[in-house]
Design a protein around this motif. Structure first.
Motif, mmCIF file in Angstrom:
data_model
loop_
_atom_site.group_PDB
_atom_site.id
_atom_site.type_symbol
_atom_site.label_atom_id
_atom_site.label_comp_id
_atom_site.label_asym_id
_atom_site.label_seq_id
_atom_site.Cartn_x
_atom_site.Cartn_y
_atom_site.Cartn_z
ATOM 1 N N PHE A 40 35.914 10.394 22.142
ATOM 2 C CA PHE A 40 36.777 11.551 22.386
ATOM 3 C C PHE A 40 35.909 12.803 22.459
ATOM 4 C CE2 PHE A 40 39.418 8.625 19.752
ATOM 5 C CZ PHE A 40 40.371 8.302 20.706
ATOM 6 N N GLY A 83 40.737 1.666 11.326
ATOM 7 C CA GLY A 83 41.719 1.987 12.340
ATOM 8 C C GLY A 83 42.126 0.765 13.123
ATOM 9 N N PHE A 84 42.963 1.016 14.103
ATOM 10 C CA PHE A 84 43.304 -0.053 15.035
ATOM 11 C C PHE A 84 43.582 0.539 16.396
ATOM 12 C CE2 PHE A 84 47.265 1.030 12.823
ATOM 13 C CZ PHE A 84 48.118 1.324 13.875
ATOM 14 N N ILE A 123 34.362 6.326 17.834
ATOM 15 C CA ILE A 123 34.722 5.301 16.855
ATOM 16 C C ILE A 123 34.079 4.015 17.344
ATOM 17 C CG2 ILE A 123 36.640 4.302 15.551
ATOM 18 C CD1 ILE A 123 36.971 7.299 15.764
ATOM 19 N N ARG A 142 33.614 -6.905 24.152
ATOM 20 C CA ARG A 142 34.749 -7.544 23.492
ATOM 21 C C ARG A 142 35.719 -6.476 22.996
ATOM 22 N NH1 ARG A 142 32.003 -12.548 20.326
ATOM 23 N NH2 ARG A 142 34.165 -13.248 20.418
ATOM 24 N N ILE A 143 36.931 -6.906 22.678
ATOM 25 C CA ILE A 143 37.913 -5.935 22.214
ATOM 26 C C ILE A 143 37.405 -5.256 20.948
ATOM 27 C CG2 ILE A 143 39.900 -7.063 23.262
ATOM 28 C CD1 ILE A 143 40.593 -8.137 20.461
ATOM 29 N N GLY A 144 37.878 -4.012 20.768
ATOM 30 C CA GLY A 144 37.513 -3.263 19.566
ATOM 31 C C GLY A 144 36.187 -2.535 19.654
HETATM 32 N N1 LIG Z 1 44.273 6.584 20.693
HETATM 33 C C1 LIG Z 1 43.488 6.526 19.616
HETATM 34 N N2 LIG Z 1 43.502 7.533 18.733
HETATM 35 C C2 LIG Z 1 42.702 7.511 17.641
HETATM 36 N N3 LIG Z 1 41.870 6.518 17.353
HETATM 37 C C3 LIG Z 1 41.828 5.480 18.198
HETATM 38 C C4 LIG Z 1 42.642 5.429 19.368
HETATM 39 N N4 LIG Z 1 42.372 4.267 20.011
HETATM 40 C C5 LIG Z 1 41.449 3.637 19.282
HETATM 41 N N5 LIG Z 1 41.128 4.364 18.194
HETATM 42 C C6 LIG Z 1 40.153 4.020 17.173
HETATM 43 O O1 LIG Z 1 39.134 3.249 17.778
HETATM 44 C C7 LIG Z 1 39.034 1.991 17.150
HETATM 45 C C8 LIG Z 1 38.703 0.937 18.190
HETATM 46 O O2 LIG Z 1 39.716 0.917 19.171
HETATM 47 P P1 LIG Z 1 39.695 -0.236 20.252
HETATM 48 O O3 LIG Z 1 38.325 -0.296 20.835
HETATM 49 O O4 LIG Z 1 40.246 -1.497 19.657
HETATM 50 O O5 LIG Z 1 40.701 0.370 21.341
HETATM 51 P P2 LIG Z 1 41.584 -0.462 22.376
HETATM 52 O O6 LIG Z 1 42.343 0.550 23.155
HETATM 53 O O7 LIG Z 1 42.363 -1.507 21.654
HETATM 54 O O8 LIG Z 1 40.500 -1.101 23.355
HETATM 55 P P3 LIG Z 1 40.098 -2.654 23.470
HETATM 56 O O9 LIG Z 1 41.167 -3.279 24.312
HETATM 57 O O10 LIG Z 1 38.761 -2.636 24.127
HETATM 58 O O11 LIG Z 1 40.042 -3.205 22.083
HETATM 59 C C9 LIG Z 1 40.355 1.778 16.455
HETATM 60 O O12 LIG Z 1 40.201 0.921 15.330
HETATM 61 C C10 LIG Z 1 40.717 3.190 16.041
HETATM 62 O O13 LIG Z 1 40.012 3.522 14.850
#
Ligand SMILES: Nc1ncnc2c1ncn2[C@@H]1O[C@H](COP(=O)(O)OP(=O)(O)OP(=O)(O)O)[C@@H](O)[C@H]1O
Ligand SMILES: [Mg+2]
Length: 112
Positions: free
Chosen positions: A92, A35-36, A7, A85-87
């Motif tokens: 997987f 997603g988030f 993702i 940066r975040i996100g």
């Molecule tokens: N555990 C998860 N299961 C399924 N999808 C996930 C999971 N974690 C993240 N995602 C997907 O990945 C995207 C990006 O996640 P993100 O990078 O913000 O993860 P994070 O753990 O918050 O890390 P960061 O702190 O770097 O932001 C989310 O919008 C979601 O679509």
């Protein structure tokens, strides 16, 4: 065989695709997603306890590859998709039991 689902941020798709082509992938599926993660998109405190969750646009890529390419593919995705940066997203990895190439009937590694 393994499936890598990643993702990523949508604007990173071309860079990730090019990095994966250098690794030597045979095919790729791309899906627009939302997603988030841990920050819950844009987290806001709501009535002291609950959070409002915002879905953010993401792109999901899926590739199925032989086990020998998995580490290289993960590295390529990470290098291409990382902004720091975040996100930035997640990768997987799961097992794939079987693959069939519909036109020829080939299966297993020959099918991917
Ligand atoms: N555990 C998860 N299961 C399924 N999808 C996930 C999971 N974690 C993240 N995602 C997907 O990945 C995207 C990006 O996640 P993100 O990078 O913000 O993860 P994070 O753990 O918050 O890390 P960061 O702190 O770097 O932001 C989310 O919008 C979601 O679509
Ligand atoms: Mg996050």
């Amino acid at each position: 065989m393994k499936k890598i689902e990643a993702i990523i941020k949508p604007f990173k798709l071309d860079e990730v695709k090019e990095a994966l082509q250098e690794v030597g992938l045979q095919g790729i599926t791309v899906t627009e997603a939302k997603g988030f993660g841990r920050q819950k998109g844009h987290a806001e405190l709501y009535r002291g306890a609950e959070y409002i969750v915002d879905f953010l646009p993401k792109v999901k890529i899926e590739i199925v590859i032989g086990d020998d390419l998995v580490e290289k593919a993960i590295d390529a995705i990470r290098r291409a998709a990382q902004t720091g940066r975040i996100g930035d997203g997640k990768i997987f990895v799961s097992n794939i039991e079987e693959a069939v190439r519909i036109r020829t009937g080939e299966s297993g590694l020959d099918a991917i």
